[in-house]
Design an enzyme around this catalytic site. Structure first.
Site, PDB file in Angstrom:
ATOM      1  N   THR A 184       0.864  -1.180   0.000  1.00  0.00           N
ATOM      2  CA  THR A 184       0.000   0.000   0.000  1.00  0.00           C
ATOM      3  C   THR A 184       0.900   1.229   0.000  1.00  0.00           C
ATOM      4  O   THR A 184       2.010   1.195   0.550  1.00  0.00           O
ATOM      5  CB  THR A 184      -0.886   0.073   1.259  1.00  0.00           C
ATOM      6  N   GLU A 329      -5.909  -3.641  -0.254  1.00  0.00           N
ATOM      7  CA  GLU A 329      -6.202  -4.776   0.617  1.00  0.00           C
ATOM      8  C   GLU A 329      -7.363  -5.625   0.101  1.00  0.00           C
ATOM      9  O   GLU A 329      -7.679  -6.671   0.650  1.00  0.00           O
ATOM     10  CB  GLU A 329      -6.550  -4.278   2.034  1.00  0.00           C
ATOM     11  N   LYS A 437     -14.251  17.716  11.232  1.00  0.00           N
ATOM     12  CA  LYS A 437     -15.085  17.675  12.435  1.00  0.00           C
ATOM     13  C   LYS A 437     -15.307  19.093  12.921  1.00  0.00           C
ATOM     14  O   LYS A 437     -14.465  19.672  13.598  1.00  0.00           O
ATOM     15  CB  LYS A 437     -14.452  16.793  13.509  1.00  0.00           C
ATOM     16  N   TRP A 442     -19.989  16.330  11.398  1.00  0.00           N
ATOM     17  CA  TRP A 442     -19.039  15.952  10.354  1.00  0.00           C
ATOM     18  C   TRP A 442     -19.366  16.620   9.027  1.00  0.00           C
ATOM     19  O   TRP A 442     -20.532  16.696   8.637  1.00  0.00           O
ATOM     20  CB  TRP A 442     -19.046  14.435  10.150  1.00  0.00           C
TER      21      TRP A 442
HETATM   22  P1  AMP Z   1      -5.462   2.193  -2.586  1.00  0.00           P
HETATM   23  O1  AMP Z   1      -5.303   1.070  -1.661  1.00  0.00           O
HETATM   24  O2  AMP Z   1      -4.222   3.001  -2.759  1.00  0.00           O
HETATM   25  O3  AMP Z   1      -6.034   1.747  -3.894  1.00  0.00           O
HETATM   26  O4  AMP Z   1      -6.504   3.214  -1.946  1.00  0.00           O
HETATM   27  C1  AMP Z   1      -7.767   2.793  -1.540  1.00  0.00           C
HETATM   28  C2  AMP Z   1      -8.584   3.964  -1.105  1.00  0.00           C
HETATM   29  O5  AMP Z   1      -8.871   4.821  -2.207  1.00  0.00           O
HETATM   30  C3  AMP Z   1      -9.950   3.597  -0.584  1.00  0.00           C
HETATM   31  O6  AMP Z   1      -9.903   3.162   0.745  1.00  0.00           O
HETATM   32  C4  AMP Z   1     -10.706   4.903  -0.746  1.00  0.00           C
HETATM   33  O7  AMP Z   1     -10.430   5.817   0.284  1.00  0.00           O
HETATM   34  C5  AMP Z   1     -10.130   5.445  -2.026  1.00  0.00           C
HETATM   35  N1  AMP Z   1     -11.023   5.117  -3.145  1.00  0.00           N
HETATM   36  C6  AMP Z   1     -10.921   4.121  -4.021  1.00  0.00           C
HETATM   37  N2  AMP Z   1     -11.918   4.168  -4.926  1.00  0.00           N
HETATM   38  C7  AMP Z   1     -12.698   5.219  -4.603  1.00  0.00           C
HETATM   39  C8  AMP Z   1     -13.902   5.790  -5.123  1.00  0.00           C
HETATM   40  N3  AMP Z   1     -14.499   5.311  -6.195  1.00  0.00           N
HETATM   41  N4  AMP Z   1     -14.413   6.865  -4.488  1.00  0.00           N
HETATM   42  C9  AMP Z   1     -13.819   7.384  -3.401  1.00  0.00           C
HETATM   43  N5  AMP Z   1     -12.696   6.907  -2.867  1.00  0.00           N
HETATM   44  C10 AMP Z   1     -12.134   5.835  -3.450  1.00  0.00           C
END
Ligand code: AMP
Length: 543
Positions: A184, A329, A437, A442
């Protein structure tokens, strides 16, 4: 009673074997980092992957050893996906956009034995070389004529596979074994590794290819703009192969003009990527007065797809946006907002509103939301809380890491805050650390951004919460304007007014040249919060 069915393991090599046998003539088209376009068939890709598997064994890559890649979306990277996992080792895709120190940390933590890389990344590899403690071989992913000069003892990809036989029996591996590893991007602390399995990868490909998920089909051509170094390009190298779809790979050319050219020349029907890439493409089309003629659907994920973008794709290009949500994940697919029976019946304005939500879970993924006390919240589209998930392609822990704080009673806490409605449609409200916040209530930074970005002068924007003497935190809006366009603070506030509750309106609007992004293209809000930490406090003290 035991079922009377064969116990065939679900393994990655079986996907390529299937494509070779059934869709042998379907094409893979790849831009090359050294220039030009490569074009061949699944049958030829399978043959080269077997040669590569033999080469890996000759290099001493043993069962479940990690093989690193620093590479764009190319046919060679595709071959590595199958040769490494298929032969029983683990393909570790490293994100080249991370800082060099993070890359060195990740390669050492994974204990990569061989590092394959595109020549674009040679300066990076040379820079960190002395810090890499486990890598025995460095392989440049090019042919002999393009081999660069280097102080490194470099092996040549094409020489390696040319020297091998294409006869290789893919081992019948246990389906529970690890096949791929991806870290990640880690906005806090060290990056964490997620180990994908053979079974989880095959199941994820099955689920994501189906019509009401991403709809990857033999009848179409798929362009994966999302990089193969980020969560296996959302599984496309597996699902496209399973379907025998024409697979188009852009290498590192992700600017509007290059993406447009591939979409058009290869008659791409389905494409996938993060909003930033689509901003570039739409901007290019607008400037050059071009239309996306063949494209039918664009999958947008990684960050929220703003309604304005969904509308522009539809109205200017006739392209349906499939909004998808997931994370490293989760392999990564969790939810998709596809054109199901419910959406198809909606008036267009209502449809855009629905499309801006992240959609329903694909079969295999379960979702729930929980309040601060851990109690499950109602699926009424209003209550929002931490989003938890479980399923067969969701991580149960991190690689070589004891930290289990994100797992609660068999559920993984995504760190996202969301609502779920009666139809099971999920909408991301924010990242839990980005929610603002204000006076105990929120405010969703994402919702404000999605509205502000629809203003005709706004190219990109970010909303962050910063300390406030009375309300703890208040939102401020940071704006990058489009080339040649201008806007004022008052204009933007007026644009937001009436679209959100009055107390959600940002306390300040600041115009900036650029916004910082993470290695996967997301807004780096932590840095923005640091940079603008005292804006409102200073104003209050002056007042
Ligand atoms: P990553 O593991 O780098 O792919 O990041 C995952 C995170 O990206 C998720 O937990 C979300 O916070 C954000 N994310 C992924 N897809 C979306 C989406 N369609 N809309 C909003 N946030 C997203």
């Amino acid at each position: 009673m035991q079922a009377g069915m064969m116990n065939m393991p679900l393994i990655v090599s079986s996907i390529l074997r299937h494509a070779e046998t059934v869709y042998g003539k379907s094409e893979i088209v790849s831009r090359l980092p050294e220039g030009g376009i490569w074009r061949y068939t699944y049958a030829e890709a399978a043959s080269r992957a077997r040669r590569l598997a033999n080469a890996l064994i000759r290099l001493g890559v043993r069962h479940q050893a990690r093989v690193g890649t620093l590479a764009w979306n190319t046919h060679r990277h595709y071959e590595l996906y199958y040769a490494v996992s298929g032969s029983g080792a683990i393909v570790h895709t490293v994100n080249p956009r991370l800082f060099p120190e993070q890359i060195a940390y990740i390669v050492n933590h994974a204990e990569d034995k061989v590092l394959f890389f595109d020549i674009t990344f040679l300066p990076l590899v040379e820079k960190i070389r002395l810090e890499l403690t486990t890598v025995k071989h460095f392989v440049a992913m090019v042919s002999r004529e393009h081999m660069p000069q280097s102080t490194l003892p470099l092996l040549c990809y094409e020489d390696l596979i040319a020297a091998e036989s294409d006869s290789f029996d893919w081992p019948l591996l246990h389906e529970g074994l690890a096949a791929a590893l991806c870290y990640t991007s880690g906005t806090t602390g060290n990056p964490k590794g997620v180990l994908y399995g053979h079974r989880s990868t095959v199941l994820h490909a099955y689920a994501s290819m189906s019509t009401d998920a991403l709809g990857v089909s033999n009848r179409g051509a798929v362009l994966s703009v999302v990089p193969m170094f980020h969560v296996n390009a959302w599984g496309i190298p597996y699902s496209a192969t399973m379907a025998g779809a024409k697979l188009v790979l852009p290498a590192g050319a992700l600017d509007g003009a290059s993406v447009y050219e591939l979409l058009t020349e290869e008659k791409v029907s389905l494409t996938l990527g993060v909003p930033t890439v689509w901003l570039g493409l739409l901007h290019y089309c607008e400037k050059e007065n071009l239309r996306l003629d063949h494209l039918e659907r664009a999958v947008i994920g990684g960050s929220a797809a703003p309604e304005a973008m969904i509308r522009q794709f539809q109205e200017k290009h006739g392209v349906f946006v499939l909004h998808a949500w997931g994370m490293t994940e989760m392999s990564p697919l969790g939810t998709v907002n596809s054109m199901d029976a419910h959406m198809a019946g909606l008036p267009i304005e209502e449809r855009y509103k629905l499309q801006a939500k992240q959609g329903r879970p694909v079969y295999g993924v379960e979702l729930k939301i929980a309040g601060p006390d851990g109690k499950e919240l109602a699926h009424d589209g209003k209550a929002f809380g931490r989003l938890l998930v479980r399923g067969p392609w969701i991580a149960s822990g991190y690689y070589k890491d004891e930290d289990r704080s994100a797992w609660v009673d068999g559920w993984f806490d995504t760190g996202d805050v969301a609502t779920i409605d009666e139809t099971g449609t999920m909408a991301i409200v924010d990242r839990s650390k980005d929610v603002i916040k204000s006076g105990g209530e929120w405010i969703s930074s994402v919702e404000l951004e999605n509205i502000a970005v629809a203003h005709p002068s706004v190219a990109e924007c970010a909303v962050i919460g910063v300390p406030h003497p009375k309300w703890d935190e208040r939102p401020i809006l940071l704006v990058v304007t489009k080339e040649g366009k201008e806007a004022t603070r008052e204009e933007l506030l007026a644009f937001l007014e009436g679209k959100v509750a009055k107390w959600w309106l940002p306390d300040e609007v600041l115009f900036v040249k650029t916004l910082p992004h993470t290695a996967t293209g997301k807004l780096l809000k932590r840095q923005l919060r640091d940079d603008y930490h005292d804006v409102l406090m200073r104003q209050a003290s002056v007042a």
